[in-house]
Design an enzyme around this catalytic site. Structure first.
Site, PDB file in Angstrom:
ATOM      1  N   VAL A  37     -13.549   7.061  -0.716  1.00 53.50           N
ATOM      2  CA  VAL A  37     -13.173   7.411   0.659  1.00 53.50           C
ATOM      3  C   VAL A  37     -12.057   8.445   0.736  1.00 53.50           C
ATOM      4  O   VAL A  37     -11.803   8.981   1.812  1.00 53.50           O
ATOM      5  CB  VAL A  37     -12.748   6.157   1.460  1.00 53.50           C
ATOM      6  CG1 VAL A  37     -13.914   5.210   1.638  1.00 53.50           C
ATOM      7  CG2 VAL A  37     -11.566   5.459   0.800  1.00 53.50           C
ATOM      8  N   TYR A  38     -11.379   8.730  -0.369  1.00 52.72           N
ATOM      9  CA  TYR A  38     -10.275   9.692  -0.315  1.00 52.72           C
ATOM     10  C   TYR A  38     -10.835  11.093  -0.070  1.00 52.72           C
ATOM     11  O   TYR A  38     -11.632  11.613  -0.859  1.00 52.72           O
ATOM     12  CB  TYR A  38      -9.471   9.696  -1.611  1.00 52.72           C
ATOM     13  CG  TYR A  38      -8.747   8.401  -1.914  1.00 52.72           C
ATOM     14  CD1 TYR A  38      -8.560   7.420  -0.946  1.00 52.72           C
ATOM     15  CD2 TYR A  38      -8.235   8.153  -3.192  1.00 52.72           C
ATOM     16  CE1 TYR A  38      -7.890   6.245  -1.226  1.00 52.72           C
ATOM     17  CE2 TYR A  38      -7.558   6.975  -3.484  1.00 52.72           C
ATOM     18  CZ  TYR A  38      -7.402   6.024  -2.505  1.00 52.72           C
ATOM     19  OH  TYR A  38      -6.739   4.854  -2.795  1.00 52.72           O
ATOM     20  N   SER A  39     -10.407  11.690   1.030  1.00 52.10           N
ATOM     21  CA  SER A  39     -10.882  13.019   1.442  1.00 52.10           C
ATOM     22  C   SER A  39     -12.405  13.085   1.444  1.00 52.10           C
ATOM     23  O   SER A  39     -13.009  14.076   1.044  1.00 52.10           O
ATOM     24  CB  SER A  39     -10.302  14.118   0.533  1.00 52.10           C
ATOM     25  OG  SER A  39      -8.900  14.161   0.629  1.00 52.10           O
ATOM     26  N   ALA A  40     -13.008  11.983   1.898  1.00 49.76           N
ATOM     27  CA  ALA A  40     -14.469  11.910   2.046  1.00 49.76           C
ATOM     28  C   ALA A  40     -15.192  12.282   0.755  1.00 49.76           C
ATOM     29  O   ALA A  40     -16.222  12.966   0.782  1.00 49.76           O
ATOM     30  CB  ALA A  40     -14.917  12.808   3.194  1.00 49.76           C
TER      31      ALA A  40
END
Length: 354
Positions: A60-63
């Site tokens: 989920v980090y920076s999609a």
């Protein structure tokens, strides 16, 4: 840099772990950052050069872009694959569809493949469930993690942001089924954020889980760069001034910063380094996740590994954030004392051995 076993496993990780939530420029529902590929690669190489062998990211980090940047940075750094421990996480929402989140078999099996593709790897060393999913049976999620390990796509599994009873239940299910157990728990811990000491710490110590600390500066509250007004509002530049996360007692944080400033001066380091050093002195801590957007920030964090806090300094910091016992803790202690079994908990004043 010192190194510790990750829980009851034979995996050895550095006491500081490079967190890569800052890697990426893509819009994200989680946190928005603006660290490009070149900056991400430079920070990863700086960490490796300092002895860090542990890298943590998440889908989920920076999609997903954080994982992409980590993959490129690893290749550009020239580090051998067997000399670095790569951890990532799955569970968070990666789309708008009904099956785009949670730890269902459907989602987790898809997400490990997507993460490996972004990382340009054939396996990760630690795959973690990134939170609690009330919609999926726990056994389904654990079986998915077992299959991921058995398929060779992950070497070990861990969990993050679960309650102690949930982790204990999962360990029991895994033992009964003969599945791989969690070796680590990634949880919030800080000088003035010590709620995990009530239930999670005793559970981890009993069951042999390693602790990976996230947000060791409590979202910047312990960085020393913010001012606090009478209402507890934060002023200054940084993420905390924009997003009030994670939850923390701002008055207590301000008091801790005031105490840590003279300590930082004595040790010729920054306030954040003292906050990190306190965590490294705690027996339950395996590795503290540190993030940065600039090389100066990372260097300040890395300095924590060289700090030996005195017993007096540890006692002073411990007194600030110490929690009062809640039921049933006070009742258990009373019973232990009454029956003559009370033993004072070990309080190490020095660092853990390698």
């Amino acid at each position: 840099m010192r190194y510790n076993r990750l829980g009851n496993s034979g995996l050895v990780v550095s006491e500081l772990c490079l967190g890569t939530m800052t890697f990426g420029t893509a819009p994200s529902a989680f946190f928005q950052h603006d660290l490009d590929q070149a900056g991400s690669t430079a920070l990863l190489k700086q960490a490796l050069d300092a002895g860090v062998n542990f890298i943590d990211t998440a889908n989920v980090y920076s999609a997903g872009q954080s994982e992409e940047y980590v993959g490129v940075a690893l290749r550009n750094s020239g580090v051998a694959r067997d000399q670095v421990v790569i951890a990532t996480k799955g569970m968070g929402p990666m789309g708008e569809g009904p099956n785009d989140g949670g730890y269902s078999r459907y989602h987790m099996m898809n997400q490990i493949d997507a993460s490996l593709e972004r990382l340009q790897l054939d396996h990760v060393d630690l795959y973690q469930i990134h939170g609690w999913d009330p919609n999926t049976p726990m056994e389904e999620g654990l079986r998915a993690m077992e299959d991921i390990v058995r398929s060779g796509r992950a070497r070990y599994i861990g969990v993050s942001n679960w309650a102690a009873w949930q982790i204990a239940k999962a360990l029991g299910i895994a033992e009964r089924r003969g599945w791989d157990k969690f070796v680590s728990n990634q949880a919030l811990y800080a000088v003035t954020g010590r709620e995990l000491e009530r239930e999670l710490v005793p559970m981890m110590q009993s069951e042999g889980l390693g602790l990976m600390v996230w947000s060791p500066l409590l979202g910047g509250l312990l960085s020393g760069k913010y001012d606090f007004d009478a209402e507890g509002d934060v002023s200054g530049e940084g993420r905390r001034a924009k997003i009030d996360f994670p939850k923390g007692d701002k008055g207590l944080a301000a008091k801790a910063v005031e105490v840590m400033r003279p300590m930082a001066q004595r040790h010729e380091v920054t306030v954040p380094a003292i906050a990190l050093a306190w965590l490294l002195h705690q027996p339950v801590t395996t590795s503290v996740i540190v993030g940065a957007k600039r090389k100066e920030q990372l260097a300040q964090n890395l300095a924590a590994t060289d700090i030996e806090l005195s017993s007096e300094e540890l006692a002073e910091l411990d007194a600030i954030g110490r929690l009062d016992d809640e039921y049933p803790a006070w009742a258990l202690k009373s019973q232990e004392t009454r029956h003559g079994f009370r033993v004072s908990p070990r309080r190490d004043s020095g660092r853990k051995p390698s």
